[in-house]
Scaffold this motif. Structure first.
Motif, PDB file in Angstrom:
ATOM      1  N   VAL A 107       0.728  -1.161   0.095  1.00  0.00           N
ATOM      2  CA  VAL A 107      -0.051  -0.047  -0.016  1.00  0.00           C
ATOM      3  C   VAL A 107       0.670   1.263   0.017  1.00  0.00           C
ATOM      4  CG1 VAL A 107      -1.483   1.250   1.131  1.00  0.00           C
ATOM      5  CG2 VAL A 107      -2.023  -1.194   0.958  1.00  0.00           C
ATOM      6  N   GLN A 108       1.873   1.350   0.943  1.00  0.00           N
ATOM      7  CA  GLN A 108       2.821   2.413   0.809  1.00  0.00           C
ATOM      8  C   GLN A 108       3.539   2.491  -0.554  1.00  0.00           C
ATOM      9  OE1 GLN A 108       5.454   1.662   3.988  1.00  0.00           O
ATOM     10  NE2 GLN A 108       3.840   2.174   5.734  1.00  0.00           N
ATOM     11  N   GLN A 109       4.079   1.202  -0.930  1.00  0.00           N
ATOM     12  CA  GLN A 109       4.608   1.535  -2.496  1.00  0.00           C
ATOM     13  C   GLN A 109       3.575   1.970  -3.322  1.00  0.00           C
ATOM     14  OE1 GLN A 109       6.302  -2.145  -3.302  1.00  0.00           O
ATOM     15  NE2 GLN A 109       8.052  -2.214  -1.847  1.00  0.00           N
ATOM     16  N   GLU A 110       2.474   1.560  -3.378  1.00  0.00           N
ATOM     17  CA  GLU A 110       1.364   2.073  -4.342  1.00  0.00           C
ATOM     18  C   GLU A 110       1.163   3.672  -4.130  1.00  0.00           C
ATOM     19  OE1 GLU A 110      -1.956  -0.127  -3.764  1.00  0.00           O
ATOM     20  OE2 GLU A 110      -1.237  -1.902  -4.890  1.00  0.00           O
ATOM     21  N   ALA A 111       1.168   4.065  -2.712  1.00  0.00           N
ATOM     22  CA  ALA A 111       0.812   5.332  -2.475  1.00  0.00           C
ATOM     23  C   ALA A 111       2.047   6.292  -3.007  1.00  0.00           C
ATOM     24  CB  ALA A 111       0.960   5.492  -0.737  1.00  0.00           C
ATOM     25  N   GLU A 112       3.355   5.667  -2.517  1.00  0.00           N
ATOM     26  CA  GLU A 112       4.536   6.407  -2.980  1.00  0.00           C
ATOM     27  C   GLU A 112       4.612   6.296  -4.681  1.00  0.00           C
ATOM     28  OE1 GLU A 112       7.744   4.414  -1.590  1.00  0.00           O
ATOM     29  OE2 GLU A 112       7.550   5.250   0.592  1.00  0.00           O
ATOM     30  N   GLU A 113       4.126   5.395  -5.165  1.00  0.00           N
ATOM     31  CA  GLU A 113       4.347   5.459  -6.604  1.00  0.00           C
ATOM     32  C   GLU A 113       3.156   6.347  -7.205  1.00  0.00           C
ATOM     33  OE1 GLU A 113       6.132   4.117  -8.767  1.00  0.00           O
ATOM     34  OE2 GLU A 113       7.113   2.939  -7.460  1.00  0.00           O
ATOM     35  N   LYS A 114       1.930   6.316  -6.455  1.00  0.00           N
ATOM     36  CA  LYS A 114       1.074   7.340  -6.825  1.00  0.00           C
ATOM     37  C   LYS A 114       1.356   8.857  -6.584  1.00  0.00           C
ATOM     38  CE  LYS A 114      -3.154   4.657  -6.278  1.00  0.00           C
ATOM     39  NZ  LYS A 114      -4.418   4.311  -5.323  1.00  0.00           N
ATOM     40  N   SER A 115       2.211   9.075  -5.504  1.00  0.00           N
ATOM     41  CA  SER A 115       2.460  10.198  -5.207  1.00  0.00           C
ATOM     42  C   SER A 115       3.525  10.586  -6.031  1.00  0.00           C
ATOM     43  CB  SER A 115       3.339  10.365  -3.736  1.00  0.00           C
ATOM     44  OG  SER A 115       3.803  11.669  -3.383  1.00  0.00           O
ATOM     45  N   LYS A 116       4.462   9.755  -6.379  1.00  0.00           N
ATOM     46  CA  LYS A 116       5.741  10.027  -7.462  1.00  0.00           C
ATOM     47  C   LYS A 116       4.947  10.498  -8.829  1.00  0.00           C
ATOM     48  CE  LYS A 116       9.199   7.194  -5.590  1.00  0.00           C
ATOM     49  NZ  LYS A 116      10.175   6.084  -5.901  1.00  0.00           N
ATOM     50  N   VAL A 117       3.905   9.641  -9.298  1.00  0.00           N
ATOM     51  CA  VAL A 117       2.926  10.041 -10.441  1.00  0.00           C
ATOM     52  C   VAL A 117       2.547  11.273 -10.562  1.00  0.00           C
ATOM     53  CG1 VAL A 117       1.400   9.052 -11.927  1.00  0.00           C
ATOM     54  CG2 VAL A 117       2.830   7.381 -11.207  1.00  0.00           C
ATOM     55  N   ALA A 118       1.975  11.660  -9.320  1.00  0.00           N
ATOM     56  CA  ALA A 118       1.149  12.737  -8.966  1.00  0.00           C
ATOM     57  C   ALA A 118       2.142  13.963  -9.253  1.00  0.00           C
ATOM     58  CB  ALA A 118       0.542  13.087  -7.745  1.00  0.00           C
ATOM     59  N   ARG A 119       3.433  14.075  -8.642  1.00  0.00           N
ATOM     60  CA  ARG A 119       4.730  14.944  -8.383  1.00  0.00           C
ATOM     61  C   ARG A 119       5.036  14.845  -9.768  1.00  0.00           C
ATOM     62  NH1 ARG A 119       6.334  12.555  -3.468  1.00  0.00           N
ATOM     63  NH2 ARG A 119       8.040  11.568  -4.656  1.00  0.00           N
ATOM     64  N   TYR A 120       5.394  13.965 -10.531  1.00  0.00           N
ATOM     65  CA  TYR A 120       5.669  14.002 -11.922  1.00  0.00           C
ATOM     66  C   TYR A 120       4.969  14.683 -12.857  1.00  0.00           C
ATOM     67  CZ  TYR A 120       7.317  12.451 -16.455  1.00  0.00           C
ATOM     68  OH  TYR A 120       7.831  12.414 -17.850  1.00  0.00           O
ATOM     69  N   ASP A 122       2.738  16.915 -11.814  1.00  0.00           N
ATOM     70  CA  ASP A 122       2.687  18.208 -11.403  1.00  0.00           C
ATOM     71  C   ASP A 122       3.903  18.863 -11.980  1.00  0.00           C
ATOM     72  OD1 ASP A 122       1.581  20.564  -9.858  1.00  0.00           O
ATOM     73  OD2 ASP A 122       3.312  20.336  -8.750  1.00  0.00           O
ATOM     74  N   GLU A 123       5.159  18.051 -11.876  1.00  0.00           N
ATOM     75  CA  GLU A 123       6.286  18.681 -12.567  1.00  0.00           C
ATOM     76  C   GLU A 123       5.872  19.144 -13.953  1.00  0.00           C
ATOM     77  OE1 GLU A 123       9.883  20.723 -12.110  1.00  0.00           O
ATOM     78  OE2 GLU A 123       8.686  19.950 -10.407  1.00  0.00           O
ATOM     79  N   LEU A 124       5.491  18.118 -14.598  1.00  0.00           N
ATOM     80  CA  LEU A 124       5.418  18.098 -16.037  1.00  0.00           C
ATOM     81  C   LEU A 124       4.371  19.281 -16.289  1.00  0.00           C
ATOM     82  CD1 LEU A 124       6.339  16.705 -18.660  1.00  0.00           C
ATOM     83  CD2 LEU A 124       4.171  15.350 -18.410  1.00  0.00           C
ATOM     84  N   SER A 125       3.407  19.330 -15.435  1.00  0.00           N
ATOM     85  CA  SER A 125       2.368  20.616 -15.817  1.00  0.00           C
ATOM     86  C   SER A 125       2.986  21.750 -15.583  1.00  0.00           C
ATOM     87  CB  SER A 125       1.364  20.340 -14.792  1.00  0.00           C
ATOM     88  OG  SER A 125       0.189  21.249 -15.117  1.00  0.00           O
ATOM     89  N   ARG A 126       3.836  21.832 -14.621  1.00  0.00           N
ATOM     90  CA  ARG A 126       4.762  23.214 -14.097  1.00  0.00           C
ATOM     91  C   ARG A 126       5.500  23.408 -15.650  1.00  0.00           C
ATOM     92  NH1 ARG A 126       4.611  21.733  -8.589  1.00  0.00           N
ATOM     93  NH2 ARG A 126       6.778  20.940  -9.116  1.00  0.00           N
ATOM     94  N   LYS A 127       6.307  22.461 -15.898  1.00  0.00           N
ATOM     95  CA  LYS A 127       6.990  22.593 -16.938  1.00  0.00           C
ATOM     96  C   LYS A 127       6.427  23.240 -18.457  1.00  0.00           C
ATOM     97  CE  LYS A 127      10.862  19.551 -15.714  1.00  0.00           C
ATOM     98  NZ  LYS A 127      11.585  18.323 -15.899  1.00  0.00           N
ATOM     99  N   ARG A 128       5.307  22.475 -18.580  1.00  0.00           N
ATOM    100  CA  ARG A 128       4.485  22.944 -19.614  1.00  0.00           C
ATOM    101  C   ARG A 128       4.030  24.056 -19.443  1.00  0.00           C
ATOM    102  NH1 ARG A 128       2.339  17.667 -19.319  1.00  0.00           N
ATOM    103  NH2 ARG A 128       0.561  18.436 -18.255  1.00  0.00           N
ATOM    104  N   ASN A 129       3.668  24.530 -18.344  1.00  0.00           N
ATOM    105  CA  ASN A 129       2.912  25.945 -18.055  1.00  0.00           C
ATOM    106  C   ASN A 129       4.142  26.981 -18.095  1.00  0.00           C
ATOM    107  OD1 ASN A 129       0.536  25.067 -17.622  1.00  0.00           O
ATOM    108  ND2 ASN A 129       0.739  24.826 -15.289  1.00  0.00           N
TER     109      ASN A 129
END
Length: 579
Positions: A107-120, A122-129
């Protein structure tokens, strides 16, 4: 037998259970045995064989022993089973814990993966913006640069158009001014021809009248001369006939001639001696020092005109008054004087300022020009020493003003000077080597950089005389309008000159308002004080050349425009000559 068989079976079962327990307890056995322990079966089989081969007594003891062994083994099996159950429960608990931990980690790994995906994301969205904003900024900058380039191009085209328009207007004004000047010159020439013819007619008439009067006067004088000679002839006849009278007449005439000759030559010798003692040096053009002591007050009043015909910048005028006050205090305390240099364009009032400085400080002043030294040749040194010797005779102190000083005191190493000029310069440097308590040296020049370094070293105060500003030009226009127009013909002359001088016609002024003078002051930018005086003198000449002797706004504006065009033309010619 049945019990023996049962015990054997039980032993076999126990062996199988023990084999299972051993399998559960021993990991190595789990790795090597598939279902049960074969040794238990072997023991059971061995026990059965022993039972079958033993006797009854022995069989009873054996069975008892086997029972006891079996009970013991059952107890051990029960213990092992309990232990196995505990281990199994513990194993299940640890398994559940491991499963829980694994699930938790998952569950933690899934949460971390989800968090990493979300951060990625978000970072991708910020870079695009950010890239989008950067592209928008670059686009805005390019548009702004294009707009600026367009505006600069438009402004450059406007400036070019304005310059071309101004050039066309200047050409038009120049052509118009030249045409007007040629027209006025033609009119003046026609008027001059008409005046010349009228003067010729008037002169012929006057000559005829004078001939008539001369004939009458001649006849009158001839009659008087004849009568006189008749009387003289009678007297001469009486003298010639009387010897004593003839000797007396010849002696009287001879004595009279000798007296006249002696008086003339004696007066020439005496006045030459007095002039050598008290006379003014030939280098001096103007001075407030009188030739003789008894006429000093009249000479000073005659030459002290002050600021009457010059208008200076207020700050410059205050500076001159401060220097005059300092010079007066210096003279009162017996301290050495300070030397001055006035520089600026011609006609800006340097000579008048020097005269005013001398008058305000209570000193005498003397004016000389540097251009008078070079023609003296070898006599220049003698004249310079005579000048300084004469200047020490002033009881109040003397301000020696040298106009056009650069013509006489120029740099020795930069110009080709004759030996006589160098000697004259050295003589002046010798006489001004120390601070003097008798002489204030004031130099005026248009090019201060051309002065010799030794001369510049003797200067203590430097004053710049700039061209008059618009306010000063307006004051000059008022001054010279009053002098040349309003009070024209009021110059004081001797009674004898006024007796034979024709009465000057009064000039009528119409339409020359303060606004017109302000307009003329704005147009005459770059004019010196002398040029403003010449402008109003030209206005006076134009008025005298008119038929009704009247100054109107049209005539005034016409003369001003003509003089402005003439000034501009002189500046262009001077620029072309310097280029």
């Amino acid at each position: 037998m049945a019990r023996v068989f049962t015990a054997a079976v039980t032993s076999v079962v126990a062996a199988a259970a023990g084999a299972e327990i051993a399998y559960a307890d021993d990991p190595k056995s789990r790795a090597t045995v598939s279902g049960f322990d074969p040794e238990a079966l072997e023991r059971g089989a061995k026990a059965l064989r022993e039972i079958n081969g033993s006797k009854d007594a022995k069989k009873a003891r054996v069975f008892e022993l086997m029972r006891k062994q079996e009970d013991t083994r059952q107890a051990e099996l029960a213990k092992k089973n309990a232990k196995y159950q505990a281990l199994r429960a513990k194993h299940e608990t640890s398994t559940q814990r491991l499963i829980y931990d694994e699930k938790k980690k998952l569950v933690q790994q899934e949460a971390e993966e989800k968090s990493k995906v979300a951060r990625y994301e978000d970072e991708l969205s910020r870079k695009r913006n950010k890239e989008l904003l950067k592209m928008q900024e670059e686009s805005s900058l390019r548009q702004e640069q294009i707009r600026r380039d367009t505006e600069e191009l438009i402004q450059e085209q406007k400036r070019q158009t304005v310059m071309e328009t101004a050039e066309v207007e200047r050409g038009t004004i120049k052509v118009k001014a030249m045409a007007e000047a040629e027209g006025r010159a033609h009119e003046a020439k026609l008027a001059e021809d008409v005046n010349r013819r009228m003067l010729l007619v008037r002169a012929n008439a006057e000559r005829k009248m004078m001939v008539v009067r001369a004939n009458a006067e001649r006849e009158k004088w001839i009659s008087a001369i004849n009568a006189t000679f008749e009387h003289i002839g009678g007297g001469l006849k009486a003298i010639l006939t009387d010897r004593d009278k003839l000797v007396l007449a010849v002696g009287g005439v001879t004595a009279l001639a000798a007296g006249v000759y002696t008086s003339r030559e004696g007066a020439r010798v005496v006045w030459g001696y007095v002039d050598r003692i008290l006379g003014q040096p030939s280098l001096i053009r103007e001075s407030s020092m009188a030739r003789f002591p008894w006429s000093a007050s009249s000479a000073a009043s005659r030459n002290g005109s002050g600021f009457g015909d010059v208008v200076l910048n207020p700050s410059l005028r205050r500076r001159i008054k401060q220097l005059a006050s300092a010079t007066a205090n210096t003279k009162a305390h017996g301290a050495p004087f300070r030397n001055f240099m006035f520089y600026g364009p011609p006609g800006t009032g340097k000579t008048m300022a020097a005269r005013e400085l001398a008058r305000e400080s209570g000193l005498d002043y003397a004016l000389m020009t540097g251009g008078d030294v070079a023609p003296l040749g070898s006599q220049a040194v003698t004249k310079i020493h005579q000048l300084f010797d004469w200047s020490k005779k002033s009881r109040r102190g003397l301000l020696l003003f040298i106009d056009e000083a650069d013509a006489f005191l120029c740099e020795r190493s930069k110009t080709h000077m004759s030996e006589a000029q160098k000697s004259a310069l050295n003589a002046l440097l010798f006489r001004t080597g120390d601070q003097s308590k008798d002489i204030v040296l004031a130099l005026a020049t248009n090019r201060p950089g051309d002065l010799d370094s030794a001369v510049a070293d003797r200067i203590d105060e430097v004053l710049e005389f700039p061209l008059p500003g618009e306010e000063e030009r307006l004051k000059l226009l008022r001054l010279y309008l009053n002098k040349y127009i309003t009070r024209a013909g009021e110059e004081k002359r001797g009674w004898f000159r006024n007796l034979f001088r024709r009465q000057q016609q009064t000039i009528r002024i119409r339409g020359v308002t303060e606004d017109l003078l302000e307009e003329a002051a704005a147009k005459t930018e770059g004019f010196s004080g002398r040029e403003m005086a010449k402008l109003m003198a030209s206005v006076q000449a134009a008025v005298y050349g008119s038929r009704d002797c009247e100054l109107g706004s049209g005539l005034f504006r016409e003369v001003v425009d003509y003089k402005v065009a003439e000034h501009q033309q002189r500046r262009e010619l001077a620029a072309e000559g310097s280029a």
